[in-house]
Design an enzyme around this catalytic site. Structure first.
Site, short mmCIF file in Angstrom:
data_model
loop_
_atom_site.label_atom_id
_atom_site.label_comp_id
_atom_site.label_asym_id
_atom_site.label_seq_id
_atom_site.Cartn_x
_atom_site.Cartn_y
_atom_site.Cartn_z
N PRO A 232 0.83 -1.21 0.00
CA PRO A 232 0.00 0.00 0.00
C PRO A 232 0.86 1.26 0.00
CG PRO A 232 -0.70 -1.56 1.70
CD PRO A 232 0.62 -2.03 1.19
N GLU A 455 -24.34 8.69 19.71
CA GLU A 455 -23.00 8.27 20.11
C GLU A 455 -23.03 7.46 21.40
OE1 GLU A 455 -20.67 8.56 18.09
OE2 GLU A 455 -21.67 9.94 16.71
#
Length: 643
Positions: A232, A455
């Site tokens: 990558p 959340e």
């Protein structure tokens, strides 16, 4: 004595002189043109005063007027500004021109004036353009001169050699590779490359082979033709090549795959030949080609039938130079790419690239070593824990870790600290992963409450499920594109079970589940969660073979050939089953999240209110509300101590 430095040729003053000449010619032409414009009324006024000697009708459209020099009185012009401009008269008092619409109408009117005033003015008709050398130069000469200057400038630019020498068009086929040898002071060595032990070992062996070939050849071994670094972006492929240049005591040629690409036919192949000719003269040596996918893409994938693909010609020449007749030389080709799936198979076979070295994202211990390298020059507090930083950055590449270290120093300086503390590193990681905090963003109270419960739902499920990622902190401060976020520390696994994947899906769906329980409706805030959930469920069904109805079948193509086809590798009936199973997994985990949250609704409300009050909460706040986590959590204990 001072050594005289030979100045480079500067052609700026030549271009400046040519430019001034062009400007002068333009003003000369515009100022001293043969004819000045007048209108028809002015012409017939002059004609009635017997001041015109003759006229010439050009192309049945333009009339050139010639005044009688002997009879032309200046006092008429000065006293009659309405029909002739005094400035024009003083520039050229004898020649004028005007345009006519209908030639027959003009000719009849002209004859009437001649008869009325008894004039002997002549009229002529010309349909061919008269050109003199001077007129041709004024009309077309400037254009041709500019064209010649442009081509000279273009050839000088494209013909300049990569090393700076030369300026001829014949140098366009020369290689642009930069040569490094023992005289160049390259400070990067293998000691500066952390976390790539396997890759370093293989590359070091190539360097040692060039230094002491007898060590290997006496046993019958041959020098490898090439090594391909794949991985990558940001994992250290180019850095590893720089270390090879610093360690090797042999000439090192460095260039990019795009350096072979040019708009002219045959230039790429010519540069490949020139590169290997230079390398053979310097052998034993190493050639490093960065981003080799620029010329190494598989042939015949996207080219039009019958077309001449310059990139394919360049690749063919590279294949021939690496392993063809007469290539028995000590020249090793080192290349790097993050798109190994699109490379041509002929390029990857043994004999060209004998070794394929994988440079993956660093593991936990490798990240520790990378942090130690980048923290050497930073002023750190004694409480900074490298183990904690390495665990806090799963999936980060070496370039990402370098960015984290630099951002932490900038944040500490912004807060006027004398040393960098752990909080600065956490803020740097948040800044890189989530984006910049937007504390001044205006959010309505009802929206802020919905975000807090969303959340809090994520945090509750992640605390209560066994395989959910350990929580680090939860915030409702807008950051980047998100209005709130929960930060986790995913466990680094080599294998993942269906139970673990389902727990992760359940935790992702907990935010929308909390909204539905508390507000009896859902919002668009779960877009990112739904995207991750859908991909996770798709991978379970269609890639990893973790679905009973589909069975042990994977439709994943590791060769990357699916991007060139427009058909799915399964039937329409199978596609319907895949869609049904994906929907089933998501629905089950959504209902599971709702059940868990309803059983802990009071604690969910306490956590949401805590978020509304503090805006940021950590693991200790969850522990006060929910108690100890019901499952072993070594990573969580380490996080709690550090934070």
């Amino acid at each position: 004595m001072k050594k005289k430095v030979k100045k480079k040729n500067n052609f700026f003053w030549i271009y400046a002189v040519i430019f001034v000449i062009f400007i002068g010619i333009f003003f000369f032409k515009s100022t001293f043109s043969n004819y000045r414009k007048i209108d028809q009324d002015t012409f017939f006024n002059l004609l009635s005063k017997r001041l015109i000697k003759k006229i010439i009708v050009q192309h049945r459209e333009i009339v050139h007027v010639y005044l009688n020099k002997e009879l032309f009185p200046k006092n008429i012009i000065k006293s009659n500004h309405n029909f002739l401009d005094d400035n024009k008269f003083r520039v050229n008092p004898l020649k004028y021109e005007f345009e006519i619409g209908d030639l027959q109408f003009f000719q009849k009117k002209f004859e009437k004036y001649k008869e009325k005033y008894n004039l002997n003015t002549l009229i002529e008709f010309k349909n061919q353009q008269e050109y003199t050398i001077t007129k041709f130069f004024f009309d077309y000469g400037i254009f041709f001169i500019l064209l010649i200057i442009f081509w000279i400038f273009l050839f000088r630019r494209i013909g300049t050699h990569a090393s700076g020498a030369g300026g001829q068009i014949f140098n366009i086929g020369k290689s642009k590779a930069r040569l490094f040898d023992e005289n160049d002071n390259i400070k990067i060595t293998f000691k500066d490359v952390a976390g790539l032990e396997g890759a370093k070992e293989e590359v070091q062996e190539i360097v040692e082979f060039l230094r002491d070939p007898n060590k290997y050849t006496k046993l019958g071994g041959k020098i490898p033709k090439g090594a391909l670094l794949i991985g990558p972006p940001g994992t250290g492929k180019t850095l590893l090549a720089k270390a090879v240049a610093g360690e090797a005591k042999v000439p090192f040629f460095s260039l990019s795959g795009s350096d072979f690409v040019e708009m002219f036919v045959g230039v790429g192949a010519s540069r490949v030949r020139d590169l290997f000719e230079k390398a053979k003269e310097k052998s034993p040596c190493i050639i490093f080609i960065d981003e080799i996918d620029a010329i190494g893409r598989a042939r015949g994938k996207s080219s039009i039938a019958g077309s001449n693909d310059e990139r394919e010609n360049t690749l063919n020449q590279l294949l021939t130079e690496m392993d063809g007749f007469g290539t028995n030389t000590n020249v090793i080709v080192l290349a790097a790419t993050n798109r190994s799936d699109i490379l041509d198979k002929a390029l990857l076979r043994p004999g060209r690239f004998d070794r394929t070295i994988s440079v993956d994202s660093p593991e936990l211990n490798e990240r520790k070593e990378i942090f130690r390298v980048h923290l050497k020059n930073l002023v750190l507090s004694n409480k900074v824990d490298i183990d904690f930083l390495a665990r806090q950055t799963p999936g980060f590449s070496g370039a990402d870790i370098a960015n984290v270290c630099n951002e932490s120093a900038l944040i500490a300086a912004r807060k006027n600290r004398e040393k960098i503390v752990s909080k600065d590193f956490l803020d740097a990681i948040d800044r890189i992963v989530g984006g910049l905090e937007k504390k001044n963003k205006i959010i309505k109270p009802n929206e802020k409450k919905r975000i807090a419960y969303h959340e809090a739902g994520h945090a509750t499920i992640s605390w209560l499920l066994e395989h959910a990622s350990p929580l680090v902190k939860v915030t409702i401060v807008p950051r980047g594109k998100s209005l709130g976020s929960a930060w986790y520390l995913p466990e680094e696994r080599q294998l993942t079970t269906p139970e673990q994947m389902k727990d992760e899906i359940c935790a992702l769906l907990a935010g929308r589940s909390a909204e539905e329980i508390i507000f009896r409706s859902v919002s668009t805030g779960a877009l990112n969660d739904l995207e991750k959930v859908t991909k996770q469920a798709q991978s379970m069904v269609a890639i990893f073979g973790l679905n009973e109805r589909i069975g042990n079948i994977s439709y994943y193509d590791s060769t990357g050939q699916n991007e060139f086809t427009f058909s799915k590798p399964y039937s329409e009936k199978t596609a319907q089953i895949i869609d049904e199973e994906i929907s089933k997994i998501i629905s089950e985990q959504y209902q599971r999240a709702k059940v868990i949250l309803k059983n802990n609704e009071k604690k969910l409300a306490m956590l949401a209110n805590e978020l509304l009050e503090k805006e940021v909460i950590f693991r200790d706040d969850l522990k006060k509300i929910f108690g100890e986590r019901p499952y072993p959590d070594e990573i969580g204990d380490m996080l709690r101590k550090t934070v």
